[in-house]
Motif scaffolding. Structure first.
Motif, mmCIF file in Angstrom:
data_model
loop_
_atom_site.group_PDB
_atom_site.id
_atom_site.type_symbol
_atom_site.label_atom_id
_atom_site.label_comp_id
_atom_site.label_asym_id
_atom_site.label_seq_id
_atom_site.Cartn_x
_atom_site.Cartn_y
_atom_site.Cartn_z
ATOM 1 N N LYS A 65 8.906 -0.110 25.085
ATOM 2 C CA LYS A 65 8.510 -0.667 25.483
ATOM 3 C C LYS A 65 7.274 0.031 26.416
ATOM 4 C CE LYS A 65 8.865 -4.335 29.072
ATOM 5 N NZ LYS A 65 7.153 -3.887 29.569
ATOM 6 N N GLN A 112 5.290 0.315 23.356
ATOM 7 C CA GLN A 112 4.233 -1.201 23.322
ATOM 8 C C GLN A 112 3.160 -1.724 24.851
ATOM 9 O OE1 GLN A 112 6.003 -4.829 23.165
ATOM 10 N NE2 GLN A 112 5.266 -5.254 21.361
ATOM 11 N N ASP A 113 3.308 -0.961 25.781
ATOM 12 C CA ASP A 113 2.914 -1.826 26.897
ATOM 13 C C ASP A 113 1.514 -0.650 27.178
ATOM 14 O OD1 ASP A 113 4.979 -3.737 27.620
ATOM 15 O OD2 ASP A 113 5.450 -2.369 28.826
ATOM 16 N N LYS A 123 -0.427 -1.329 23.558
ATOM 17 C CA LYS A 123 -0.480 -3.016 23.294
ATOM 18 C C LYS A 123 -0.963 -2.471 22.265
ATOM 19 C CE LYS A 123 -2.044 -4.087 27.590
ATOM 20 N NZ LYS A 123 -1.595 -3.024 28.539
ATOM 21 N N PHE A 142 10.096 -6.647 25.934
ATOM 22 C CA PHE A 142 9.229 -7.015 25.369
ATOM 23 C C PHE A 142 8.247 -8.127 25.154
ATOM 24 C CE2 PHE A 142 12.179 -3.889 23.152
ATOM 25 C CZ PHE A 142 11.609 -2.905 23.324
ATOM 26 N N ASP A 143 6.950 -7.552 24.604
ATOM 27 C CA ASP A 143 5.679 -8.422 24.949
ATOM 28 C C ASP A 143 6.244 -9.921 23.112
ATOM 29 O OD1 ASP A 143 3.376 -10.207 23.682
ATOM 30 O OD2 ASP A 143 1.589 -8.704 24.067
ATOM 31 N N PRO A 144 5.970 -10.610 23.440
ATOM 32 C CA PRO A 144 6.633 -11.438 22.698
ATOM 33 C C PRO A 144 5.640 -12.081 21.558
ATOM 34 C CG PRO A 144 6.429 -12.581 25.015
ATOM 35 C CD PRO A 144 6.252 -11.482 25.154
ATOM 36 N N ASP A 145 4.398 -12.208 21.915
ATOM 37 C CA ASP A 145 3.364 -12.428 21.050
ATOM 38 C C ASP A 145 3.083 -11.290 19.712
ATOM 39 O OD1 ASP A 145 2.875 -14.952 22.367
ATOM 40 O OD2 ASP A 145 1.088 -14.056 23.116
ATOM 41 N N ARG A 146 3.956 -10.064 20.581
ATOM 42 C CA ARG A 146 3.424 -8.680 19.590
ATOM 43 C C ARG A 146 4.444 -8.096 18.644
ATOM 44 N NH1 ARG A 146 -0.327 -6.493 23.961
ATOM 45 N NH2 ARG A 146 -2.511 -6.790 22.859
ATOM 46 N N THR A 147 6.237 -9.013 19.379
ATOM 47 C CA THR A 147 7.194 -8.442 18.794
ATOM 48 C C THR A 147 7.906 -8.830 18.107
ATOM 49 O OG1 THR A 147 7.807 -7.438 21.477
ATOM 50 C CG2 THR A 147 9.131 -7.951 19.895
#
Length: 162
Positions: free
Chosen positions: A101, A104-105, A108, A147-152
């Motif tokens: 995470k 990912q953060d 991006k 996690f970013d739901p739009d990227r996971t």
């Protein structure tokens, strides 16, 4: 090198005095040294995750390649997974996801999480539906990490089998 007397390190068990240098060599990873931490911090513009700074992450695979891609402005994604073996995940299961995470953060980027319910069924036996249910429970635990739901993208292997 050879394992120390009484040392056992497998996917299922760790005991004895662990020779981390031997593990780095055996598994083809690289040490997470100060230079790599500094490079990671420079690339992200932020301090490394506290588990990295405090030495809990002692080695890595392909972090240098990831940073090469980032520095060249090329796209990349993160990939990780889990073989569901229980209905809930304990902190030891969650640590890799917490670090993922952070990555990912920091970058991006997209993340793919594979849940290998088919593998657990084939190796452990039992009912396939039980492993699918555990996988769904684990997917909820993983998603709860934030996690970013739009990227996971999280998937069960058996959902992809025809």
């Amino acid at each position: 090198g050879k394992p120390h007397m009484g040392e056992v390190v497998t996917a299922f068990e760790v005991k004895g005095a662990v020779d981390y240098d031997r593990l780095v060599e055996e598994f083809g990873s690289q040490r997470m040294d100060e230079a790599m931490v500094a490079r990671l911090e420079k690339a992200t513009g932020m301090r490394a995750h506290h588990l990295i700074r405090r030495g809990f992450v002692f080695s890595h695979r392909d972090l240098g390649l990831l940073l090469d891609l980032h520095e060249a402005g090329k796209p990349f994604f993160l990939y990780t997974g889990r073989g569901p073996s229980s209905t809930s995940m304990h902190i030891g299961h969650l640590v890799p996801f917490i670090l993922t995470k952070w990555l990912q953060d920091a970058f991006k980027v997209p993340l793919v999480v594979q849940l290998t319910d088919d593998e657990k069924f084939l190796w452990k036996g039992g009912g396939l539906d039980d492993y699918k249910a555990m996988g769904m429970d684990n997917a909820r635990d993983i998603a709860a990490v934030g996690f970013d739901p739009d990227r996971t993208f999280i998937f069960l292997d058996t959902d992809s089998i025809d």
